[in-house]
Design a protein around this motif. Structure first.
Motif, PDB file in Angstrom:
ATOM      1  N   GLY A 211     -76.213  79.930  56.220  1.00  0.00           N
ATOM      2  CA  GLY A 211     -74.962  80.612  56.735  1.00  0.00           C
ATOM      3  C   GLY A 211     -74.492  81.686  55.743  1.00  0.00           C
TER       4      GLY A 211
ATOM      5  N   ALA B 197     -76.354  84.056  67.282  1.00  0.00           N
ATOM      6  CA  ALA B 197     -75.196  84.207  66.808  1.00  0.00           C
ATOM      7  C   ALA B 197     -74.483  84.896  68.062  1.00  0.00           C
TER       8      ALA B 197
ATOM      9  N   SER C 230     -69.446  79.248  61.452  1.00  0.00           N
ATOM     10  CA  SER C 230     -70.497  78.450  62.115  1.00  0.00           C
ATOM     11  C   SER C 230     -70.085  77.789  63.414  1.00  0.00           C
ATOM     12  N   GLU C 231     -70.713  77.238  64.300  1.00  0.00           N
ATOM     13  CA  GLU C 231     -70.391  76.451  65.282  1.00  0.00           C
ATOM     14  C   GLU C 231     -69.698  75.387  65.059  1.00  0.00           C
ATOM     15  N   ASP C 232     -70.110  74.593  63.911  1.00  0.00           N
ATOM     16  CA  ASP C 232     -69.506  73.471  63.566  1.00  0.00           C
ATOM     17  C   ASP C 232     -68.022  73.722  63.154  1.00  0.00           C
ATOM     18  N   ASP C 233     -67.982  74.733  62.345  1.00  0.00           N
ATOM     19  CA  ASP C 233     -66.567  75.217  61.860  1.00  0.00           C
ATOM     20  C   ASP C 233     -65.990  75.258  63.228  1.00  0.00           C
TER      21      ASP C 233
ATOM     22  N   ASN D 154     -65.777  78.310  56.305  1.00  0.00           N
ATOM     23  CA  ASN D 154     -66.876  77.281  55.899  1.00  0.00           C
ATOM     24  C   ASN D 154     -66.132  75.937  55.585  1.00  0.00           C
TER      25      ASN D 154
ATOM     26  N   THR E 151     -81.510  73.879  55.685  1.00  0.00           N
ATOM     27  CA  THR E 151     -80.546  74.894  56.002  1.00  0.00           C
ATOM     28  C   THR E 151     -79.658  75.296  55.026  1.00  0.00           C
TER      29      THR E 151
ATOM     30  N   THR F 204     -72.012  81.691  63.895  1.00  0.00           N
ATOM     31  CA  THR F 204     -73.439  81.382  64.088  1.00  0.00           C
ATOM     32  C   THR F 204     -73.709  80.254  64.932  1.00  0.00           C
TER      33      THR F 204
ATOM     34  N   GLY G  72     -76.778  78.325  64.913  1.00  0.00           N
ATOM     35  CA  GLY G  72     -78.136  78.023  64.464  1.00  0.00           C
ATOM     36  C   GLY G  72     -79.373  78.415  65.047  1.00  0.00           C
TER      37      GLY G  72
ATOM     38  N   ARG H  31     -65.912  85.380  60.007  1.00  0.00           N
ATOM     39  CA  ARG H  31     -67.367  84.696  60.172  1.00  0.00           C
ATOM     40  C   ARG H  31     -67.399  83.095  59.998  1.00  0.00           C
TER      41      ARG H  31
ATOM     42  N   ASP I  13     -64.878  83.820  55.487  1.00  0.00           N
ATOM     43  CA  ASP I  13     -65.858  82.612  56.031  1.00  0.00           C
ATOM     44  C   ASP I  13     -65.008  81.460  55.634  1.00  0.00           C
TER      45      ASP I  13
END
Length: 325
Positions: free
Chosen positions: A259, A234, A197-200, A169, A255, A228, A230, A195, A167
């Motif tokens: 994650g 996912a 996040s959408e922000d990543d 992150n 939040t 992911t 949010g 894995r 991840d």
């Protein structure tokens, strides 16, 4: 490879971070009152995995300062095995969090010279565990030097007998996104599971559609890419075949740690289904979707309470997320 119904054991390698929040009720013009909570992406993932019932070892460099004692207490209370962790003389990493009206956290880090980034080759070699079906890592410990490069080398050795999960992150306040982008192809080459996040994704693959980004990371070596989204659930991409799962509705308190709980739920469920311990050769898209649905439920429960406080296996709501844990 773990047998179906048997979760196997998972190792988690990475940092502990003290999340510092303002105590608004006790602060006044004469002084700012702060509260320190144990956190850090890998440590949160280890806690969540252990609470779900997966035998979990945490491989960390834990400072001998007061924050290190806080980290150890939380990990042990959640059932995490700390026997392979290192007691370090360097200070703990601190992250001062500022929560906005929606519960999203922005951080200011105090991390230079911290214990988490000082892994040596001999320390990593001593963590070898041929019984683990998976090693999960990522976040700052994988990208910060000098330890990050040594962890990369360690992953190449571990994947001979275990599934590797990463991840990234991304933390742009501490490490420039360009540094992550430079290393990401190398991580994909040793990772079975990626894995993000959408922000990543916005930082790692700007101006790129999520499906195109997934295909790029598949070509680099990662078989399962999970992004992911949010409240929108996912996206799971297995060798280029994709499915989107929904997230359960939840009243968000914050939040923090969501994650990490998702990652733990994903690995827990994949282990329970017997897919960890190798290159995901038996994994189907249906099982990937099942694992992501379970993970989304674990993340939603984490969002419903303050701080990085993942659910326990005994929680009735979590048991109902899947017919088997």
């Amino acid at each position: 490879m773990a047998r179906p119904g048997s979760p196997g054991s998972v190792d988690v390698l990475g940092e502990c971070v003290a999340d510092i929040f303002e105590d608004h009720d006790r602060s006044d013009p004469d002084g700012l009152v702060l509260r320190a909570l144990p956190g850090g992406g890998p440590a949160n993932t280890a806690v969540a995995l252990a609470r779900l019932g997966t035998p979990t070892r945490f491989l960390g460099r834990l400072s001998d300062d007061a924050f290190g004692a806080l980290f150890r207490a939380r990990l042990r209370a959640s059932g995490v095995d700390l026997r392979a962790s290192v007691t370090a003389s360097e200070p703990s990493t601190l992250a001062v969090a500022d929560l906005d009206a929606s519960g999203q956290a922005a951080y200011t880090f105090y991390a230079d010279g911290a214990a988490d980034w000082q892994w040596t080759d001999s320390e990593l070699a001593s963590t070898r565990n041929d019984e683990a079906v998976c090693l999960h890592t990522g976040s700052l410990a994988l990208v910060r030097r000098p330890g990050g490069g040594r962890i990369e080398d360690h992953l190449a050795r571990v994947r001979r007998h275990a599934t590797v999960s990463i991840d990234p992150n991304v933390r742009p306040l501490l490490v420039a996104p360009s540094a992550y982008r430079e290393r990401l192809p190398h991580w994909c080459a040793v990772a079975d599971i990626l894995r993000l996040s959408e922000d990543d994704c916005a930082l790692l693959a700007p101006d790129t559609r999520l499906d195109e980004a997934c295909d790029t990371w598949h070509e680099a070596g990662a078989r399962l890419v999970v992004i992911t989204l949010g409240k929108n659930g996912a996206l799971a991409s297995l060798d280029g075949t994709r499915v989107t799962v929904t997230a359960p509705p939840v009243t968000v308190v914050d939040t923090v740690g969501a994650g990490d709980s998702f990652t733990a739920g994903l690995l827990h469920r994949l282990a329970a289904l017997g897919h960890l311990g190798g290159r995901l050769d038996t994994l189907t898209l249906d099982d990937a979707a099942d694992a992501c649905s379970f993970a989304a439920h674990a993340a939603a429960l984490t969002c419903s309470v303050p701080g990085a406080n993942p659910p326990w296996k005994q929680g009735t709501a979590l048991r109902s997320a899947s017919s088997s844990t």
